[in-house]
Enzyme design. Structure first.
Site, PDB file in Angstrom:
ATOM      1  CE1 TYR A 143       8.620  -5.324  -0.689  1.00  0.00           C
ATOM      2  CE2 TYR A 143       6.602  -4.721  -1.840  1.00  0.00           C
ATOM      3  CZ  TYR A 143       7.514  -5.676  -1.448  1.00  0.00           C
ATOM      4  OH  TYR A 143       7.330  -6.984  -1.825  1.00  0.00           O
ATOM      5  CG  ASP A 198       7.681   1.381  -7.509  1.00  0.00           C
ATOM      6  OD1 ASP A 198       6.626   1.196  -8.164  1.00  0.00           O
ATOM      7  OD2 ASP A 198       8.111   0.581  -6.660  1.00  0.00           O
ATOM      8  CE  LYS A 206       0.472  -1.953  -4.750  1.00  0.00           C
ATOM      9  NZ  LYS A 206       0.212  -3.097  -3.877  1.00  0.00           N
TER      10      LYS A 206
HETATM   11  N1  PMP Z   1       6.304  -1.084  -5.825  1.00  0.00           N
HETATM   12  C1  PMP Z   1       5.438  -0.528  -4.969  1.00  0.00           C
HETATM   13  C2  PMP Z   1       5.477   0.944  -4.728  1.00  0.00           C
HETATM   14  C3  PMP Z   1       4.500  -1.314  -4.304  1.00  0.00           C
HETATM   15  O1  PMP Z   1       3.644  -0.747  -3.443  1.00  0.00           O
HETATM   16  C4  PMP Z   1       4.477  -2.718  -4.556  1.00  0.00           C
HETATM   17  C5  PMP Z   1       3.492  -3.650  -3.875  1.00  0.00           C
HETATM   18  N2  PMP Z   1       2.863  -3.188  -2.768  1.00  0.00           N
HETATM   19  C6  PMP Z   1       5.405  -3.252  -5.465  1.00  0.00           C
HETATM   20  C7  PMP Z   1       6.291  -2.400  -6.083  1.00  0.00           C
HETATM   21  C8  PMP Z   1       5.432  -4.707  -5.777  1.00  0.00           C
HETATM   22  O2  PMP Z   1       4.321  -5.086  -6.506  1.00  0.00           O
HETATM   23  P1  PMP Z   1       3.835  -6.606  -6.526  1.00  0.00           P
HETATM   24  O3  PMP Z   1       3.386  -6.916  -5.131  1.00  0.00           O
HETATM   25  O4  PMP Z   1       2.731  -6.613  -7.526  1.00  0.00           O
HETATM   26  O5  PMP Z   1       4.985  -7.436  -6.940  1.00  0.00           O
END
Ligand code: PMP
Length: 428
Positions: free
Chosen positions: A143, A238, A266
């Site tokens: 994700y 990511d 995060k």
């Molecule tokens: N990339 C990863 C690996 C994530 O775990 C997340 C959120 N869990 C996101 C992108 C998206 O981040 P956000 O919810 O702050 O938009």
């Protein structure tokens, strides 16, 4: 009599779609009423009915130093006193970029945004702008936020709800995303062999945390690096979840693989909305105002949010921070595994740094397919047994868990005692 959690959820559903502002919070994956959280302190949170929980969600990763850490709150208060936002450059943003560059050496230039989604969206546009190509390679169960191109066979909430592909994503856009199996070098080699000239970027969670937790083979990340270099494609790690979570330098430091671009979120916001994209200077210099790739944000680099992030990043730089965090998380994972074994439940757990996976199967999964073989019904029972005993795990079998530096050995022992009782109930 309705509990306060139930009455709040009823009110929420009449004003907010599904009663929540992010889907997994609605407990659809596990059933029941989500507790409404009133406050948090250290390792604990309290709900609207006054029940307390040991929290292993930590706002889905950001709260690596625990809830309401005094140093983070002090930084936020001090920044807020000076004004909430200016839409003009501020010194804290420079400091944040410098800290990120120092701790993650692949970041030659850094741009701050307000969420992980914005960071990955920007990284894709940059990769496409840089290469003049449009095809994106992602991996099944990863994700990367909810941008159109990335909601194809995605994990996290999309997986929990059983809809890896979202309605509203135009098929022409989804067609520019090639989805490959995680951890399979051969599939990646074939894709580059057949379509290497079309591939703008490979985006990967260098430890997958949105299909439960799946640890990559080092060879898989190394192959992605080699193939991207060989074909002029951009390798995007990511690290929104893994950054400052699995090690001070992120997963790239653990595996010794240097991506071209990295996305962060995060932890770098410490519980406030901050994301970042950074990496190779020649690619980053394509961003406006230097280059032709457009990206912007009214609240990007928010002084208050950046203050929370800077304070958090200062705390994680303390000597032994990650060693201690990893040791506590390992103790939790090993204790859970042992408790399950005592009661004959097919289960195991593992951690990387302060991040962990719990699997209702004999061995940790190495692929999306193996994650799908976990016993979801057993997870759901375990989840509710633990929640009733005051332990708050993510309400989905497909999410990683998080430990913070505020989790003391006593918290973990209390969790393991609860798990012993929960597994006993499952084993019966
Ligand atoms: N990339 C990863 C690996 C994530 O775990 C997340 C959120 N869990 C996101 C992108 C998206 O981040 P956000 O919810 O702050 O938009």
């Amino acid at each position: 009599m309705q509990s306060r959690n139930e009455s709040l959820f009823e009110r929420a559903r009449s004003a907010i779609p599904g009663g929540v502002n992010s889907p997994v919070r609605a407990y659809r994956g596990v059933g029941g009423t989500p507790p409404f959280i009133v406050r948090g302190s250290g390792s604990r949170i309290w709900d609207a009915d006054g029940k307390s929980y040991i929290d292993y969600v930590g706002s889905w990763g950001p709260l690596i130093v625990g809830h309401a850490h005094p140093a983070v709150l002090a930084a936020v208060r001090a920044a807020a006193e000076d004004g909430l936002s200016f839409g003009a450059p501020t010194e804290r943003e420079v400091e944040m970029a410098e800290v990120l560059k120092r701790l993650v050496p692949s970041l030659e230039l850094v741009r701050l945004v307000s969420s992980g989604t914005e960071a990955t969206m920007t990284a894709l546009r940059l990769a496409r702008g840089h290469t003049g190509r449009s095809l994106i390679v992602k991996f099944e169960g990863c994700y990367h936020g909810h941008a159109d191109s990335l909601l194809v066979k995605a994990g996290s909430g999309a997986l929990t709800l059983g809809s890896p592909d979202s309605a509203g994503v135009p098929p022409e856009i989804a067609a520019r995303t090639l989805v490959l199996p995680y951890n399979e070098v051969g599939a990646l080699e074939r894709a580059f062999g057949e379509r290497g000239q079309e591939i703008a970027a490979v985006i990967v969670e260098p430890i997958a945390g949105n299909m439960n937790m799946v640890v990559p083979e080092r060879a898989f990340l190394e192959a992605a690096r080699r193939l991207c270099t060989g074909h002029g494609a951009v390798l995007i790690f990511d690290e929104v979840m893994t950054g400052f979570r699995v090690a001070l330098g992120g997963a790239q430091a653990r595996f010794g693989v240097r991506p071209d671009l990295t996305t962060l979120g995060k932890v770098i916001g410490g519980g406030m909305p901050v994301g970042a994209v950074g990496g190779r200077r020649d690619i980053m210099e394509r961003l406006a105002p230097l280059g032709p790739v457009y990206q912007a944000g009214t609240l990007s680099g928010s002084p208050v949010a950046v203050a929370a992030g800077l304070a958090t990043l200062e705390l994680v730089r303390a000597p032994e921070f990650f060693e201690r965090l990893a040791a506590e998380t390992l103790h939790l994972a090993q204790g859970l595994t042992a408790a399950a074994r005592r009661h004959g439940v097919a289960f195991c757990a593992q951690n990387v740094g302060g991040m962990f996976g719990m699997y209702f199967r004999a061995a940790p999964p190495a692929s999306y397919g193996e994650v799908m073989q976990c016993d979801k019904a057993a997870f759901t029972r375990f989840f509710h047994e633990m929640l009733a005993r005051g332990v708050y795990f993510a309400p989905s079998a497909y999410e990683a868990g998080f430990v913070s530096s505020a989790h003391a050995r006593a918290d973990v022992e209390q969790t393991l005692a609860a798990a012993d009782a929960a597994f006993a109930a499952l084993g019966r």
